[in-house]
Design a protein around this motif. Sequence first.
Motif, PDB file in Angstrom:
ATOM      1  N   LYS A 133       5.378 -15.275 -50.570  1.00 21.29           N
ATOM      2  CA  LYS A 133       5.282 -15.595 -49.715  1.00 21.29           C
ATOM      3  C   LYS A 133       5.503 -16.437 -47.457  1.00 21.29           C
ATOM      4  O   LYS A 133       6.477 -15.201 -47.297  1.00 21.29           O
ATOM      5  CB  LYS A 133       3.854 -16.591 -48.587  1.00 21.29           C
ATOM      6  N   ARG A 134       6.954 -16.958 -48.508  1.00 19.89           N
ATOM      7  CA  ARG A 134       7.739 -17.101 -47.482  1.00 19.89           C
ATOM      8  C   ARG A 134       9.327 -16.340 -47.513  1.00 19.89           C
ATOM      9  O   ARG A 134       9.470 -16.057 -45.980  1.00 19.89           O
ATOM     10  CB  ARG A 134       8.438 -18.892 -47.956  1.00 19.89           C
ATOM     11  N   PHE A 135       9.019 -15.792 -48.303  1.00 22.54           N
ATOM     12  CA  PHE A 135      10.515 -14.694 -48.651  1.00 22.54           C
ATOM     13  C   PHE A 135       9.971 -13.693 -47.776  1.00 22.54           C
ATOM     14  O   PHE A 135      10.957 -13.081 -47.558  1.00 22.54           O
ATOM     15  CB  PHE A 135      10.670 -14.600 -50.529  1.00 22.54           C
ATOM     16  N   GLN A 136       9.062 -13.246 -47.670  1.00 21.13           N
ATOM     17  CA  GLN A 136       8.291 -12.207 -47.521  1.00 21.13           C
ATOM     18  C   GLN A 136       7.645 -11.508 -45.957  1.00 21.13           C
ATOM     19  O   GLN A 136       9.060 -10.765 -45.009  1.00 21.13           O
ATOM     20  CB  GLN A 136       7.382 -11.261 -48.310  1.00 21.13           C
ATOM     21  N   ARG A 137       7.940 -13.760 -45.626  1.00 16.35           N
ATOM     22  CA  ARG A 137       7.873 -13.232 -44.133  1.00 16.35           C
ATOM     23  C   ARG A 137       8.866 -13.325 -43.381  1.00 16.35           C
ATOM     24  O   ARG A 137       9.526 -12.959 -42.944  1.00 16.35           O
ATOM     25  CB  ARG A 137       7.407 -14.834 -44.203  1.00 16.35           C
ATOM     26  N   ALA A 138       9.845 -14.432 -44.681  1.00 14.92           N
ATOM     27  CA  ALA A 138      11.506 -14.461 -43.847  1.00 14.92           C
ATOM     28  C   ALA A 138      12.290 -12.666 -43.820  1.00 14.92           C
ATOM     29  O   ALA A 138      12.990 -12.457 -42.853  1.00 14.92           O
ATOM     30  CB  ALA A 138      12.675 -14.832 -44.306  1.00 14.92           C
ATOM     31  N   LEU A 139      12.052 -11.901 -44.579  1.00 20.73           N
ATOM     32  CA  LEU A 139      12.171 -10.990 -44.883  1.00 20.73           C
ATOM     33  C   LEU A 139      11.891  -9.731 -43.776  1.00 20.73           C
ATOM     34  O   LEU A 139      12.559  -9.123 -43.027  1.00 20.73           O
ATOM     35  CB  LEU A 139      11.924  -9.796 -46.208  1.00 20.73           C
ATOM     36  N   ALA A 140       9.943  -9.804 -43.540  1.00 22.17           N
ATOM     37  CA  ALA A 140       9.353  -8.705 -42.701  1.00 22.17           C
ATOM     38  C   ALA A 140       9.657  -9.191 -41.290  1.00 22.17           C
ATOM     39  O   ALA A 140       9.867  -8.629 -40.177  1.00 22.17           O
ATOM     40  CB  ALA A 140       7.764  -9.705 -41.998  1.00 22.17           C
ATOM     41  N   SER A 141      10.383 -10.361 -41.309  1.00 16.72           N
ATOM     42  CA  SER A 141      10.403 -11.241 -39.666  1.00 16.72           C
ATOM     43  C   SER A 141      12.483 -10.636 -39.466  1.00 16.72           C
ATOM     44  O   SER A 141      12.641 -11.248 -38.093  1.00 16.72           O
ATOM     45  CB  SER A 141      10.798 -12.784 -39.598  1.00 16.72           C
TER      46      SER A 141
END
Length: 405
Positions: free
Chosen positions: A133-141
């Motif tokens: 989830k953290r990785f996906q948030r960093a990718l989306a941001s």
Amino acid sequence: MAETILTSEKPSNSSPLNPPSRIICHVCQKQFSQYTCPRCNSRYCSLPCYKSHSLRCTESFMQENVVEELRQLQPDDQTKRKMLEILKRVHSEEETDPLDEDVDDSTLSDETIQKILSGGEVDINDLSLEEKKRFQRALASGELSKMIEPWDPWWLKPAARTICLSKDGARLVQPTVSSKDDPEINQPSEIPCGPESALPSVRKLISTEPSPLLAVHLVDIVYSYCFTLRVYNGDWKSDALGSAMVVLSISCVLGQAGQPETVREALCYCLEKSCSPAYRHIGGLQFGLTLVDDITSLLSLGSPALICMLCDLQRMIGAAERELKSEKQIKLRKSEMKNKLKHAERKVYFIMCWVHEQADEAWSSLATIVSAEKSSLMDYGGNKSFSKTEKNVAENKGKALIEEM
């Protein structure tokens, strides 16, 4: 003979008559040790024991790894300031939060950290649900994209203006030159290589006259190529199949077997795809207009650059076909993708042979048309709505390219 359990740091000598000894962890004194500290050679059994065996060892080890990683990244001043802010924030949180052995406040799990320390590669499947989830948030941001160095397209570099091919369209044999005084001579060129063999005449490929709309189709193909290379930061080889699928999704000619009849119609289709929900996050219309400038730049370079570009695109599609063979896809979908790739590869090769037979004056005229169409598109889509340009597609259908020139 039973195994010998040692607690000393001296290694044991094993032989067929003397089985290997097993050493107890020097930290917890409960489990057998499996690892050795690279600094003090102390034996430990797990990551918690490694963290607690010596603060000096762990801090210096992690510090050296961080310094080495930062040295490879070669960050600028802004990146350094951000890294210092992150380190200060983490340090302040460690001081304010009470130490609790039962609470795991590490960013990664013990297994993932241990895998990194042992030099193994970490896959997305190695991450826990929270880490994903953290990785996906960093990718989306967009935080991860800031760590990637921007790619300079090869067609905008001075070397692109000096591309030379043989009279039959094949690449020239370059002698191997080695110079200690000029290291740039030994560096590999970023310009894609031309064809390995001579290009045949178009009349040998078809029995009829080539379509007068091939110049329009070339604009569509160049746009899709430039779009894909900019999206993949110039490295299509990292995912040849994904890159080829992007080309087919952007290009009306290669992906939909379309037959655009005017430059405006070709550009409108490509720009519409760039502004679609699938690619809107990349930059939308502004990014699409940058790609129109890329088309003009490539056309201005003449036939050699266009042939190298098409040859690079052909290699991409060929690599995608090879990757598709090893992909686990539904049989019907796999067959459909294979047929699309085959058709696109043949179309690119045919266009390449056609480009080789054209005079350089044709590309300067086509570049002028593309530049004029960009100005027109900006008038329609820059301040109001891009959809207005689509109304002009029907008006320009049937208009021959020679009339635009």
